[in-house]
Design an enzyme around this catalytic site. Structure first.
Site, short mmCIF file in Angstrom:
data_model
loop_
_atom_site.label_atom_id
_atom_site.label_comp_id
_atom_site.label_asym_id
_atom_site.label_seq_id
_atom_site.Cartn_x
_atom_site.Cartn_y
_atom_site.Cartn_z
N TYR A 3 -1.59 -1.02 10.32
CA TYR A 3 -1.73 -1.38 8.91
C TYR A 3 -0.55 -0.86 8.10
O TYR A 3 0.04 -1.60 7.29
CB TYR A 3 -3.04 -0.80 8.37
CG TYR A 3 -3.27 -1.00 6.90
CD1 TYR A 3 -3.64 -2.24 6.40
CD2 TYR A 3 -3.11 0.06 6.00
CE1 TYR A 3 -3.85 -2.42 5.03
CE2 TYR A 3 -3.33 -0.11 4.65
CZ TYR A 3 -3.70 -1.36 4.16
OH TYR A 3 -3.89 -1.53 2.81
N SER A 58 0.84 -1.19 0.00
CA SER A 58 0.00 0.00 0.00
C SER A 58 0.88 1.25 0.00
O SER A 58 2.03 1.22 0.44
CB SER A 58 -0.89 0.02 1.25
OG SER A 58 -1.53 1.28 1.41
#
Length: 296
Positions: free
Chosen positions: A201, A188
């Site tokens: 995350y 990401s």
């Protein structure tokens, strides 16, 4: 003279604010408003992955769903891992795969459980008759505004699903993957430019970047390529499953240079390329699909 077919990327797909919405875990794509575009109607293949045997984690919705549909239409058979409770989404994807004339194996597994990564590989090999491609895409993303509000159980679960399961899956798959095979990870933009409310995350995605490059260096001598994709703000069920603060959801993706969130189908061609023989000289790379946000 024939005019070229051009599309303005700013006006593709959903360009308005999103309505406030949330779902109980697990969030389902079928209940999203609007539903993400995963290429169900628009993606057309050209046999780039003819007869490949692929395991996709987190393949029931969002990016994994778009990849599964694209790979099937490119000629691949698919083993599809998904979180138990997401059967409805997974069965819809299975229908698209079968309509493309390809085999599908559905694997409902919670990747937080020890041994899940090993079992999905073994069942994929058995169900598909072999394995040559991995798409490691499953993820947990739960927003917490302060570290004081971040439960350690969440931190452990996020690391287990997002990165530890990758280690287990690849360790099991290594003996099956042939020269010419490929591994594609999903990391990401958060691994490069972390948001304060996605601390756990973001940390796992930085780890996935390192894992991807390290693995590529190990597997180069085997003739197996390893690359990653770093999405930016993509409209998926992950965002409704606690992935974004609910009050911020209407503005999701609006800060991108393209002034909108991306759709899963917009990532599928890059996943196809990275798995295909056309990417024969591409390994240890991270491809950013972020709407303009830098990953370097």
């Amino acid at each position: 003279m024939t005019e070229p077919i051009l599309t303005d990327p700013r006006t593709l797909y959903h360009t308005e604010k999103f309505v406030k919405q949330d779902q109980d875990t697990p969030a389902l794509q079928d209940k999203m408003e609007p539903k993400p575009d995963c290429g169900e109607e628009s993606y057309h293949g050209s046999e780039e992955l003819k007869d490949r045997r692929v395991l996709i984690t987190g393949g029931d919705s969002g990016i994994g769903r778009a990849v599964a549909i694209a790979y099937a239409r490119e000629g691949a058979d698919i083993a599809l891992q998904f979180f138990p409770g997401e059967e409805k989404d997974a069965e819809e994807v299975a229908t698209y795969i079968q309509e493309a004339g390809r085999k599908v194996v559905l694997l409902p597994y919670d990747l937080r459980e020890e041994g899940a990564g090993k079992e999905i590989v073994e069942k994929a090999v058995k169900g598909l008759g072999g394995l040559d491609t991995l798409v490691l895409n499953a993820a947990q993303q739960i927003a917490r505004k302060k570290i004081s509000d971040l439960p350690m159980t969440q931190v452990k679960d996020t690391f287990t699903v997002n990165i530890i399961s990758m280690f287990e899956t690849v360790k099991t798959a290594e003996s099956y993957l042939p020269a010419g095979g490929a591994i594609v990870t999903t990391t990401s933009v958060q691994g490069f430019d972390p948001s304060p409310h996605l601390m756990d995350y973001a940390a796992t995605n930085a780890a996935i970047v390192s894992f991807t490059v390290s693995l590529a260096k190990q597997f180069a001598e085997k003739g197996i390529r390893v690359n990653g994709v770093a999405p930016g703000p993509i409209w998926t069920p992950l965002q409704l499953d606690g992935g974004q603060p609910n009050e911020e959801l209407p503005e999701f993706g609006q800060e991108a240079l393209m002034e909108r969130a991306g759709q899963p189908v917009e990532l599928a061609p890059v996943y196809v390329f990275l798995a295909s023989n056309k990417a024969s000289y591409v390994t240890a790379q991270i491809y950013g699909i972020t709407g303009g946000q830098a990953i370097n």
